[in-house]
Design a protein around this motif. Structure first.
Motif, PDB file in Angstrom:
ATOM      1  N   ALA A 221      -3.482   5.456  -9.711  1.00  0.00           N
ATOM      2  CA  ALA A 221      -2.952   4.919  -8.314  1.00  0.00           C
ATOM      3  C   ALA A 221      -3.752   5.470  -7.182  1.00  0.00           C
ATOM      4  O   ALA A 221      -3.848   4.764  -6.245  1.00  0.00           O
ATOM      5  CB  ALA A 221      -1.417   5.392  -8.078  1.00  0.00           C
ATOM      6  N   THR A 222      -4.267   6.712  -7.154  1.00  0.00           N
ATOM      7  CA  THR A 222      -4.867   7.176  -6.093  1.00  0.00           C
ATOM      8  C   THR A 222      -6.376   6.628  -5.728  1.00  0.00           C
ATOM      9  O   THR A 222      -6.248   6.242  -4.527  1.00  0.00           O
ATOM     10  CB  THR A 222      -5.229   8.695  -6.174  1.00  0.00           C
TER      11      THR A 222
ATOM     12  N   ILE B 101       2.065   1.833  -3.599  1.00  0.00           N
ATOM     13  CA  ILE B 101       0.897   2.233  -4.308  1.00  0.00           C
ATOM     14  C   ILE B 101       0.741   3.949  -3.839  1.00  0.00           C
ATOM     15  O   ILE B 101       0.653   4.882  -4.866  1.00  0.00           O
ATOM     16  CB  ILE B 101      -0.489   1.607  -3.868  1.00  0.00           C
ATOM     17  N   ARG B 102       1.055   4.060  -2.742  1.00  0.00           N
ATOM     18  CA  ARG B 102       0.819   5.522  -2.116  1.00  0.00           C
ATOM     19  C   ARG B 102       1.908   6.497  -2.693  1.00  0.00           C
ATOM     20  O   ARG B 102       1.625   7.523  -3.052  1.00  0.00           O
ATOM     21  CB  ARG B 102       0.855   5.838  -0.663  1.00  0.00           C
TER      22      ARG B 102
ATOM     23  N   ALA C  37      -5.339  13.581  -1.420  1.00  0.00           N
ATOM     24  CA  ALA C  37      -5.453  12.362  -2.000  1.00  0.00           C
ATOM     25  C   ALA C  37      -5.703  11.309  -1.011  1.00  0.00           C
ATOM     26  O   ALA C  37      -5.638  10.018  -1.204  1.00  0.00           O
ATOM     27  CB  ALA C  37      -4.108  11.940  -2.791  1.00  0.00           C
ATOM     28  N   HIS C  38      -6.074  11.593   0.332  1.00  0.00           N
ATOM     29  CA  HIS C  38      -6.323  10.755   1.260  1.00  0.00           C
ATOM     30  C   HIS C  38      -5.320   9.971   1.686  1.00  0.00           C
ATOM     31  O   HIS C  38      -5.512   8.555   2.046  1.00  0.00           O
ATOM     32  CB  HIS C  38      -7.492   9.868   1.074  1.00  0.00           C
TER      33      HIS C  38
ATOM     34  N   PHE D 151      -0.055   9.402 -13.673  1.00  0.00           N
ATOM     35  CA  PHE D 151      -0.351   7.907 -13.229  1.00  0.00           C
ATOM     36  C   PHE D 151      -1.129   8.070 -12.047  1.00  0.00           C
ATOM     37  O   PHE D 151      -1.910   7.257 -11.440  1.00  0.00           O
ATOM     38  CB  PHE D 151       0.813   7.027 -12.950  1.00  0.00           C
ATOM     39  N   HIS D 152      -1.134   8.976 -11.396  1.00  0.00           N
ATOM     40  CA  HIS D 152      -1.624   9.148  -9.888  1.00  0.00           C
ATOM     41  C   HIS D 152      -3.384   9.090 -10.251  1.00  0.00           C
ATOM     42  O   HIS D 152      -4.236   8.695  -9.329  1.00  0.00           O
ATOM     43  CB  HIS D 152      -1.522  10.493  -9.250  1.00  0.00           C
TER      44      HIS D 152
ATOM     45  N   ASP E 116     -14.291  10.799  -3.617  1.00  0.00           N
ATOM     46  CA  ASP E 116     -12.771  11.095  -3.166  1.00  0.00           C
ATOM     47  C   ASP E 116     -11.852  11.114  -4.183  1.00  0.00           C
ATOM     48  O   ASP E 116     -10.991  12.180  -4.297  1.00  0.00           O
ATOM     49  CB  ASP E 116     -12.221  10.040  -2.316  1.00  0.00           C
TER      50      ASP E 116
ATOM     51  N   ILE F 243      -7.235   3.611  -6.440  1.00  0.00           N
ATOM     52  CA  ILE F 243      -6.810   2.344  -6.023  1.00  0.00           C
ATOM     53  C   ILE F 243      -5.960   2.342  -4.414  1.00  0.00           C
ATOM     54  O   ILE F 243      -6.468   1.685  -3.562  1.00  0.00           O
ATOM     55  CB  ILE F 243      -5.656   1.742  -6.706  1.00  0.00           C
ATOM     56  N   ALA F 244      -5.432   3.359  -4.227  1.00  0.00           N
ATOM     57  CA  ALA F 244      -4.739   3.746  -2.778  1.00  0.00           C
ATOM     58  C   ALA F 244      -5.902   3.837  -1.912  1.00  0.00           C
ATOM     59  O   ALA F 244      -5.894   3.445  -0.565  1.00  0.00           O
ATOM     60  CB  ALA F 244      -3.754   4.646  -2.740  1.00  0.00           C
ATOM     61  N   ILE F 245      -7.057   4.718  -2.196  1.00  0.00           N
ATOM     62  CA  ILE F 245      -7.920   5.032  -1.256  1.00  0.00           C
ATOM     63  C   ILE F 245      -9.015   3.807  -1.150  1.00  0.00           C
ATOM     64  O   ILE F 245      -9.304   3.526   0.056  1.00  0.00           O
ATOM     65  CB  ILE F 245      -8.783   6.038  -1.870  1.00  0.00           C
TER      66      ILE F 245
ATOM     67  N   LEU G  65       0.976  -1.180  -0.056  1.00  0.00           N
ATOM     68  CA  LEU G  65       0.024  -0.070   0.056  1.00  0.00           C
ATOM     69  C   LEU G  65       0.931   1.264  -0.149  1.00  0.00           C
ATOM     70  O   LEU G  65       0.694   2.414  -0.680  1.00  0.00           O
ATOM     71  CB  LEU G  65      -0.775   0.143   1.201  1.00  0.00           C
TER      72      LEU G  65
ATOM     73  N   LEU H  86      -8.320   0.591  -1.445  1.00  0.00           N
ATOM     74  CA  LEU H  86      -7.348  -0.517  -0.749  1.00  0.00           C
ATOM     75  C   LEU H  86      -7.426  -0.051   0.933  1.00  0.00           C
ATOM     76  O   LEU H  86      -7.492  -1.137   1.564  1.00  0.00           O
ATOM     77  CB  LEU H  86      -6.023  -0.663  -1.312  1.00  0.00           C
TER      78      LEU H  86
ATOM     79  N   ASP I 253       3.076   6.206  -5.656  1.00  0.00           N
ATOM     80  CA  ASP I 253       2.443   6.655  -7.160  1.00  0.00           C
ATOM     81  C   ASP I 253       1.286   7.647  -7.154  1.00  0.00           C
ATOM     82  O   ASP I 253       1.053   8.160  -7.810  1.00  0.00           O
ATOM     83  CB  ASP I 253       2.220   5.341  -7.800  1.00  0.00           C
ATOM     84  N   ALA I 254       0.488   7.408  -5.744  1.00  0.00           N
ATOM     85  CA  ALA I 254      -0.689   8.228  -5.708  1.00  0.00           C
ATOM     86  C   ALA I 254      -0.574   9.506  -5.175  1.00  0.00           C
ATOM     87  O   ALA I 254      -1.508  10.405  -5.496  1.00  0.00           O
ATOM     88  CB  ALA I 254      -1.623   7.353  -4.689  1.00  0.00           C
ATOM     89  N   CYS I 255       0.340  10.042  -4.724  1.00  0.00           N
ATOM     90  CA  CYS I 255       1.067  11.323  -4.366  1.00  0.00           C
ATOM     91  C   CYS I 255       0.710  12.267  -5.639  1.00  0.00           C
ATOM     92  O   CYS I 255       1.308  11.883  -6.775  1.00  0.00           O
ATOM     93  CB  CYS I 255       2.367  11.492  -3.970  1.00  0.00           C
ATOM     94  N   THR I 256      -0.223  13.209  -5.423  1.00  0.00           N
ATOM     95  CA  THR I 256      -0.311  14.319  -6.796  1.00  0.00           C
ATOM     96  C   THR I 256       0.652  15.053  -6.657  1.00  0.00           C
ATOM     97  O   THR I 256       0.575  16.168  -7.594  1.00  0.00           O
ATOM     98  CB  THR I 256      -1.714  14.916  -6.532  1.00  0.00           C
TER      99      THR I 256
END
Lengths: 406, 304
Positions: free
Chosen positions: B286-287, A15-16, A98-99, B282-283, B109, B289-291, A12, B293, A18-21
């Motif tokens: 990914a975002t 993933i985070r 992005a929570h 790519f966020h 979200d 999915i992260a939320i 996780l 998960l 990559d999820a950081c905006t």
């Protein structure tokens, strides 16, 4: 070539990264990177981007096609140092659009650094050795752990929970048990529980460090040993409730222990229990205090556990006491600077952060600053004294004990 | 034995994955595209080659990123096998009543960006315009392609058909305008206002410029088509309100360059798709999915 092993980074967390905006919302509110130092690399975004860049250099597509890139040691050392400058206050989690659960990310990042031989900081060594050898971070003998209770009046009986069955187990914590300036926290907690006729006891000298320091510095395996030992004690004592007066112990036992073993009793912070006692009428606060008080939300209590109303409800129960809020409060509360091992490894930085918080408290117009965490108490009190502030530092349980009906 | 297992674990992932890409590419290549506004079909063929390659690169890049995530803590098997496990878990969890919750999470979200709105309305609006426009554009593209080339839906083909006027002409311009507004706001913010929290590095600037070039290029292309009276752009042009506005400042001769401009726009759009897994864009994947998960794990812990 130094090869980073990412096998300790959570799926996780990866993933985070990559999820950081990269929006930067976290950069201004971060107490270490944004406010005390204005250093991008210490901010959450800075750390995320740097770590991502480093692991991508060895595991990314380019690395796969053209071979992994060597990471200079100074870059790794710098990343580690910056990662340990974080107090893990969780302000970034509050503001992240992005929570992202950044609290988990930083703790996991430290676990990863330890695994790769890049953490913890050398300044943490003594603390860690002390926990391993003495079961507390203060190099104090185990036999002295329950000494604080001797100062209690003769009419207050603190049961030995391992010998006598009791409803509530008071987990004192190392700081309140050993630090002479914090002992009052344990004494007042015991006085309040006794006044409300709560059937309580402690583990006495058998209580071990909760392991919070180890967890926050990334030493998960060492922390697991401490947790297992304490969980075994909980099983032997078999109380219905475990109550802590330390926000760090509370977070550790409530959130981290269940990942390492089964904690049967309900885990409560003392502020939650006092609320219940006040609601049921078992505890009455009737002594007037004509003062203005402001409450500092400890990160481990507030952002990490969502306990914002409980301490404030207690303060509103005290007759005459006026609660004024600092500009940054509740989930937006500034950190005291002591958490995450920062006070040990970077005392000057901790002092700077604490200074900013005392500015907040002074601006609120309060006479008194109160909190419910021994680390915050210690850190803020030191700063108040160092700068000769007129603020009076109190622990919330000290206030409650003073306001209790005789 | 170990080699057999190693190969079979990989085959379980890669055979369906590459079959899916091959199928998708085949569909892209086999669609008739009879109603595409282009005179020289060579340009269309060139575009199709690029889009097929781009789609393949997008999926391969995305898979590579997914596999890298799988290398994280607790890996006891191959990343491929772990990914299959995760995919199965996701499908089971969605099938067991989580679909609604996941959709709500995605909408609230990840798309509506509820938390960003609380912190900064202007940034929320900017981001919503870009992301919302991007997603609506993708959905519209699918609807139009499906109804044109597969269903052969007449209201989408007829010059005066409601679907052609409102979805193809007005709809595309509207979502394009949304993206353009958001991107201009982002460009001004990064290059002129430069608030303290903004950090612009080459990949950040490249993402914005790339998107801006694609969106702006689309409107310029449409303007050229209308100005030059290209078939498909010669009736009810006011529905394409942004393209029409662009056409007012373009000479009729710009229509001569329409096919070449169409190819440039198409290739850039295709490259943008291929660029996503390797960029900060790519966020978008990914975002959510992260939320979701994280919510899934929190719910699991809560029920344990």
């Amino acid at each position: 070539m130094k090869k980073l092993d990412i096998s300790k980074l959570d799926v996780l967390s990866l993933i985070r990264y990559d999820a950081c905006t990269r929006c930067g919302e976290c950069t201004v509110t971060c107490p270490t990177g944004g406010e005390a130092q204005e250093d991008e690399l210490v901010t959450p975004r800075g750390k995320i981007l740097r770590l991502r860049e480093l692991h991508r250099a060895q595991y990314g597509l380019k690395a796969k096609l053209f071979g992994p890139k060597e990471i200079p040691q100074d870059q790794l050392t710098e990343l580690s140092r910056r990662a340990y400058e974080c107090t893990i206050c969780g302000q970034c989690k509050t503001v992240c659009p992005a929570h992202l659960d950044t609290i988990e990310m930083w703790e996991n990042m430290r676990e990863f650094l330890v695994h790769n031989g890049l953490g913890p900081m050398p300044e943490h060594d003594q603390l860690i050795k002390s926990i391993e050898n003495y079961d507390n971070p203060w190099m104090q003998p185990r036999t002295q752990r329950s000494r604080w209770a001797r100062r209690l009046e003769n009419d207050i009986k603190v049961k030995d929970a391992l010998k006598e069955k009791c409803e509530v187990l008071y987990f004192v914590g190392c700081t309140a048990a050993y630090d002479p300036n914090i002992k009052e926290m344990a004494l007042n907690t015991a006085r309040i529980l006794s006044k409300a006729k709560v059937d309580f006891g402690t583990l006495g000298n058998e209580e071990g460090c909760c392991g919070s320091t180890l967890l926050r510095t990334g030493l998960i395996d060492n922390a697991r040993k401490m947790a297992e030992k304490n969980i075994e004690m909980f099983e032997r004592a078999a109380p219905s409730i475990i109550v802590t007066s330390c926000a760090g112990c509370y977070k550790t036992i409530r959130q981290d222990y269940p990942k390492m073993g089964k904690v049967q009793p309900k885990v409560m912070h003392i502020t939650e229990m006092v609320n219940e006692l006040l609601d049921s009428g078992k505890l009455v606060l009737d002594k007037r205090m004509e003062q203005k008080v402001t409450f500092h939300d400890p990160c481990h209590l507030g952002r990490h556990n969502g306990l914002y109303d409980e301490p404030r409800r207690i303060l509103r129960h005290v007759p005459g006491l006026e609660l004024v809020e600092m500009e940054r409060n509740r989930s937006e509360s500034r950190c005291c600077g002591a958490g995450g091992g920062v006070k040990t490894a970077f005392p000057d930085l901790a002092q700077k952060i604490s200074d900013i918080r005392i500015d907040d408290a002074e601006k609120s117009g309060a006479d008194m600053l109160t909190t419910s965490c021994p680390f915050c108490y210690q850190s803020l009190k030191t700063t108040i004294e160092a700068r000769g502030s007129k603020l009076k530092m109190t622990d919330l349980m000290e206030l409650v004990a003073s306001a209790c009906k005789d | 034995m170990a080699t057999d297992r190693y190969l079979s674990e990989r085959a379980t992932l890669y055979v369906p994955f590459f079959s899916f890409i091959a199928l998708l590419c085949a569909v892209i290549l086999l669609l008739p595209y009879e109603t595409v506004y282009i005179r020289d079909r060579t340009y269309l063929s060139l575009f199709l080659v690029v889009i097929v390659l781009s789609v393949a690169v997008f999926f391969l890049g995305t898979l590579y990123n997914f596999l890298m995530w799988m290398r994280g803590k607790g890996l006891t098997t191959t990343p491929e096998r772990r990914l299959i496990g995760f995919a199965k878990l996701a499908i089971i969890s969605l099938a067991h009543g989580r679909l609604l919750r996941a959709t709500r999470t995605l909408l609230k979200d990840a798309l509506y960006l509820s938390k960003l709105k609380e912190r900064s309305v202007s940034r929320w609006f900017m981001h919503l315009m870009i992301l919302g426009g991007f997603i609506l554009m993708f959905i519209l593209d699918l609807i139009v392609t499906f109804s044109l080339d597969i269903l052969r839906y007449q209201p989408m083909i007829d010059e005066t058909g409601w679907a052609k006027l409102w979805l193809r002409d007005f709809g595309f311009d509207l979502v394009g305008l949304m993206m353009l507004i958001g991107l201009i706001m982002a460009a001004i913010r990064r290059s002129i206002l430069k608030p303290k929290i903004v950090r612009t590095e080459l990949p950040d600037a490249a993402s914005i410029l790339f998107l801006l070039a694609v969106v702006l290029g689309g409107f310029i292309l449409e303007g050229m088509g209308i100005a030059g009276g290209i078939p498909g752009h010669d009736q009810n042009v006011e529905y394409s309100f942004v393209g029409y506005a662009f056409s007012l400042v373009m000479p009729a001769s710009s229509g001569d360059w329409y096919d070449a401009a169409w190819l440039v726009h198409g290739v850039m759009s295709a490259l943008l798709i291929a660029y996503i897994p390797f960029s900060k864009l790519f966020h978008m994947i990914a975002t959510p999915i992260a939320i979701e998960l994280e919510r899934l794990m929190t719910d699991k812990e809560g029920s344990a």
